[in-house]
Design a protein around this motif. Structure first.
Motif, PDB file in Angstrom:
ATOM      1  N   CYS A 282      94.170  98.523  33.710  1.00  0.00           N
ATOM      2  CA  CYS A 282      94.894  98.701  32.451  1.00  0.00           C
ATOM      3  C   CYS A 282      94.342  99.895  31.668  1.00  0.00           C
ATOM      4  N   ALA A 283      93.029 100.049  31.695  1.00  0.00           N
ATOM      5  CA  ALA A 283      92.410 101.196  31.011  1.00  0.00           C
ATOM      6  C   ALA A 283      92.845 102.509  31.649  1.00  0.00           C
ATOM      7  N   LEU A 284      92.944 102.537  32.978  1.00  0.00           N
ATOM      8  CA  LEU A 284      93.430 103.756  33.646  1.00  0.00           C
ATOM      9  C   LEU A 284      94.867 104.055  33.245  1.00  0.00           C
ATOM     10  N   TYR A 285      95.686 103.002  33.188  1.00  0.00           N
ATOM     11  CA  TYR A 285      97.090 103.192  32.804  1.00  0.00           C
ATOM     12  C   TYR A 285      97.195 103.730  31.378  1.00  0.00           C
ATOM     13  N   GLU A 286      96.475 103.132  30.441  1.00  0.00           N
ATOM     14  CA  GLU A 286      96.540 103.564  29.049  1.00  0.00           C
ATOM     15  C   GLU A 286      95.990 104.979  28.887  1.00  0.00           C
ATOM     16  N   THR A 287      94.935 105.292  29.643  1.00  0.00           N
ATOM     17  CA  THR A 287      94.381 106.655  29.583  1.00  0.00           C
ATOM     18  C   THR A 287      95.400 107.673  30.055  1.00  0.00           C
ATOM     19  N   GLY A 288      96.107 107.349  31.142  1.00  0.00           N
ATOM     20  CA  GLY A 288      97.140 108.258  31.633  1.00  0.00           C
ATOM     21  C   GLY A 288      98.276 108.439  30.634  1.00  0.00           C
ATOM     22  N   MET A 289      98.696 107.348  29.986  1.00  0.00           N
ATOM     23  CA  MET A 289      99.777 107.442  29.011  1.00  0.00           C
ATOM     24  C   MET A 289      99.363 108.246  27.783  1.00  0.00           C
ATOM     25  N   LEU A 290      98.132 108.056  27.312  1.00  0.00           N
ATOM     26  CA  LEU A 290      97.655 108.836  26.161  1.00  0.00           C
ATOM     27  C   LEU A 290      97.498 110.308  26.519  1.00  0.00           C
ATOM     28  N   THR A 291      97.031 110.556  27.735  1.00  0.00           N
ATOM     29  CA  THR A 291      96.912 111.954  28.183  1.00  0.00           C
ATOM     30  C   THR A 291      98.280 112.620  28.242  1.00  0.00           C
ATOM     31  N   ARG A 292      99.242 111.905  28.727  1.00  0.00           N
ATOM     32  CA  ARG A 292     100.621 112.429  28.767  1.00  0.00           C
ATOM     33  C   ARG A 292     101.149 112.666  27.354  1.00  0.00           C
TER      34      ARG A 292
ATOM     35  N   LEU B 158      85.134  83.853  45.121  1.00  0.00           N
ATOM     36  CA  LEU B 158      85.367  85.272  44.876  1.00  0.00           C
ATOM     37  C   LEU B 158      86.193  85.480  43.616  1.00  0.00           C
ATOM     38  N   TRP B 159      87.219  84.652  43.415  1.00  0.00           N
ATOM     39  CA  TRP B 159      88.083  84.793  42.247  1.00  0.00           C
ATOM     40  C   TRP B 159      87.315  84.479  40.961  1.00  0.00           C
ATOM     41  N   ASN B 160      86.384  83.538  41.047  1.00  0.00           N
ATOM     42  CA  ASN B 160      85.648  83.125  39.851  1.00  0.00           C
ATOM     43  C   ASN B 160      84.435  83.990  39.539  1.00  0.00           C
ATOM     44  N   ARG B 161      84.175  84.991  40.332  1.00  0.00           N
ATOM     45  CA  ARG B 161      83.027  85.869  40.043  1.00  0.00           C
ATOM     46  C   ARG B 161      83.283  86.639  38.746  1.00  0.00           C
ATOM     47  N   PRO B 162      82.237  86.878  37.955  1.00  0.00           N
ATOM     48  CA  PRO B 162      82.425  87.525  36.645  1.00  0.00           C
ATOM     49  C   PRO B 162      83.068  88.907  36.728  1.00  0.00           C
ATOM     50  N   TYR B 163      82.678  89.695  37.748  1.00  0.00           N
ATOM     51  CA  TYR B 163      83.199  91.061  37.787  1.00  0.00           C
ATOM     52  C   TYR B 163      84.699  91.117  38.085  1.00  0.00           C
ATOM     53  N   MET B 164      85.268  90.026  38.654  1.00  0.00           N
ATOM     54  CA  MET B 164      86.700  90.034  38.915  1.00  0.00           C
ATOM     55  C   MET B 164      87.503  90.053  37.616  1.00  0.00           C
ATOM     56  N   THR B 165      86.890  89.604  36.510  1.00  0.00           N
ATOM     57  CA  THR B 165      87.576  89.621  35.217  1.00  0.00           C
ATOM     58  C   THR B 165      87.889  91.043  34.785  1.00  0.00           C
ATOM     59  N   PHE B 166      87.038  91.983  35.144  1.00  0.00           N
ATOM     60  CA  PHE B 166      87.162  93.351  34.651  1.00  0.00           C
ATOM     61  C   PHE B 166      87.984  94.250  35.574  1.00  0.00           C
ATOM     62  N   VAL B 167      88.400  93.719  36.735  1.00  0.00           N
ATOM     63  CA  VAL B 167      89.199  94.554  37.641  1.00  0.00           C
ATOM     64  C   VAL B 167      90.535  94.904  36.996  1.00  0.00           C
ATOM     65  N   ALA B 168      91.248  93.878  36.487  1.00  0.00           N
ATOM     66  CA  ALA B 168      92.534  94.136  35.847  1.00  0.00           C
ATOM     67  C   ALA B 168      92.362  94.969  34.579  1.00  0.00           C
ATOM     68  N   VAL B 169      91.286  94.729  33.834  1.00  0.00           N
ATOM     69  CA  VAL B 169      91.028  95.517  32.626  1.00  0.00           C
ATOM     70  C   VAL B 169      90.806  96.983  32.982  1.00  0.00           C
ATOM     71  N   PHE B 170      90.125  97.217  34.084  1.00  0.00           N
ATOM     72  CA  PHE B 170      89.876  98.595  34.514  1.00  0.00           C
ATOM     73  C   PHE B 170      91.183  99.314  34.827  1.00  0.00           C
TER      74      PHE B 170
END
Length: 438
Positions: free
Chosen positions: A39-49, A25-37
């Motif tokens: 982080c993208a939400l966090y950065e979007t919130g900070m830029l919106t603020r 499960l950890w080595n599945r390709p889509y798990m790589t993008f969970v943390a990126v997703f």
């Protein structure tokens, strides 16, 4: 017994399967993008603020964006590049950490304490490097370089832009850095333990496979020994008795029958020895399990079979059309099919008077086999013919495995067997060519 006990509830084998599931499960390709997703939400919130409520955002960052037209686009590009780089953190953990750390220092030089917007991506790349690094040397180099760039970012924010105190930014950043490394090293230790359990489970599975193969080899060896001792002894005794009765009766028909019995017993003894050798070659890894070409039956080996049937008082005929191919494997299979069809006619047929065999060689190297007899088949015999794995059912599976077709059944005037065998020599040549190209 030891291996069976390992498969019980709560055993290491079941734990190993769970561990292997977590690793997969950890080595599945889509798990790589969970943390990126996230982080993208966090950065979007900070830029919106930053855009909608600038008074509550970082003032140095807001002043740079307000005074320069390139401030906001450049900041967005830096964040975007940092997120894209995070997608490669498993393939290139140390490079990803160095790139994100460099972006952190660049942001500190341009936007001062606004570099804190990249703290989360920096921690994610730090964690990935600590977990995924292949060697201690690369891990030490990556962590040391990242720590230097992080300290340099704090110095730039405090002494270059003077928008934050050095200690106010150093303490939380250092604490977060240490906490992230602690969690990463724990994860690395757990992961190494799980990989070790997985390797141990694979070794156990391999041991079970070897044990099963060993048991099969021992069983085949026992079968070969029993076949050699019992059947070989009986056939040898028949040969000795038939030779002793040769021309003893004074009647030509009886002497001819005794001679045929002697020939059949000798042929059966040769076939038994061939089968024993094949079983022994499979149990001994030093031997070649493939039968030698000379042990295969040729096209002309069917003639003695037909002669024996004629001596039994049954009219037989063989019609052969086309040109015989130089295909020893096909010849051996055609002989086996024809012999089995004739044997079934003698064994199960009632009042069999004639057997007709047809071999038709086509231009593509294949052969069509038809064997017909005029015997009557009882209902219970028709259900039993070919029902076991040593008769027609085995031949049907073998022919179909070679890409041919096989059909047998009662007709209006007896039993008919039809089989088509393609060119086995051409198939073998194609397989060799595919392996060479691969």
């Amino acid at each position: 017994m030891e291996y069976r006990q390992l498969s019980g509830r709560g055993s290491p084998m079941r734990a190993g399967k769970k561990t292997q599931g977590w690793i997969q499960l950890w080595n599945r390709p889509y798990m790589t993008f969970v943390a990126v997703f996230f982080c993208a939400l966090y950065e979007t919130g900070m830029l919106t603020r930053l855009i909608l409520a600038p008074s509550s955002a970082n003032q140095t960052l807001y002043q740079v964006m307000k005074s320069a037209s390139w401030g906001l686009p450049l900041f967005v590009v830096i964040i975007f590049l940092a997120l894209v780089t995070l997608c490669l953190r498993r393939l290139y953990p140390m490079a990803t950490l160095l790139v994100v750390s460099g972006m952190l220092a660049l942001t500190a030089a341009i936007y001062g304490s606004g570099c804190t917007y990249l703290i989360i991506p920096w921690l994610v790349s730090l964690y990935a490097c600590a977990v995924e690094a292949k060697s201690v040397t690369s891990l030490t180099a990556g962590l040391g370089s990242s720590a230097i760039l992080g300290l340099f970012s704090i110095v730039l924010s405090a002494n270059w832009h003077h928008d934050v105190l050095f200690t106010d930014l150093l303490y939380p950043t250092g604490l977060t850095f240490a906490l992230c490394l602690t969690v990463a090293f724990l994860s690395r230790s757990v992961r190494q333990s799980r990989l070790s359990e997985q390797a141990l489970e694979e070794e156990r599975s391999h041991a079970l496979t070897l044990a099963h193969e060993r048991d099969q080899a021992m069983h085949q060896s026992r079968v070969a020994a029993q076949l050699h001792d019992s059947v070989g002894h009986d056939l040898t005794a028949i040969i000795a008795l038939s030779e002793g009765l040769d021309h003893a009766s004074g009647k030509p028909e009886i002497d001819e029958a005794i001679s045929m019995i002697n020939d059949l017993a000798r042929q059966g003894l040769d076939d038994t020895r061939t089968a024993v050798k094949a079983l022994q070659s499979e149990t001994d890894p030093k031997n070649d399990p493939q039968p030698a070409t000379g042990e295969r039956h040729s096209w002309d080996d069917i003639k003695p079979i037909l002669d024996h049937v004629r001596q039994a008082g049954i009219s037989t005929a063989l019609t052969e059309t086309g040109r015989r191919p130089q295909d020893s494997e096909q010849a051996d299979l055609a002989f086996t099919i024809t012999r089995e069809a004739i044997t079934n006619a003698l064994r199960h047929g009632q009042e069999v008077n004639r057997i007709v065999v047809s071999w038709d060689h086509n231009s593509r190297g294949g052969i069509d086999i038809i064997v017909r007899d005029d015997g009557r088949i009882l209902n219970n015999e028709a259900d039993n013919i070919g029902s076991n794995g040593t008769g027609l059912a085995r031949l049907r599976a073998e022919v179909q495995a070679h890409g041919g077709s096989f059909h047998s059944g009662p007709g209006s005037d007896g039993w008919t067997l039809q089989a088509h065998i393609p060119s086995l020599a051409a198939m073998a040549a194609n397989n060799i060519g595919m392996k060479e190209n691969a």
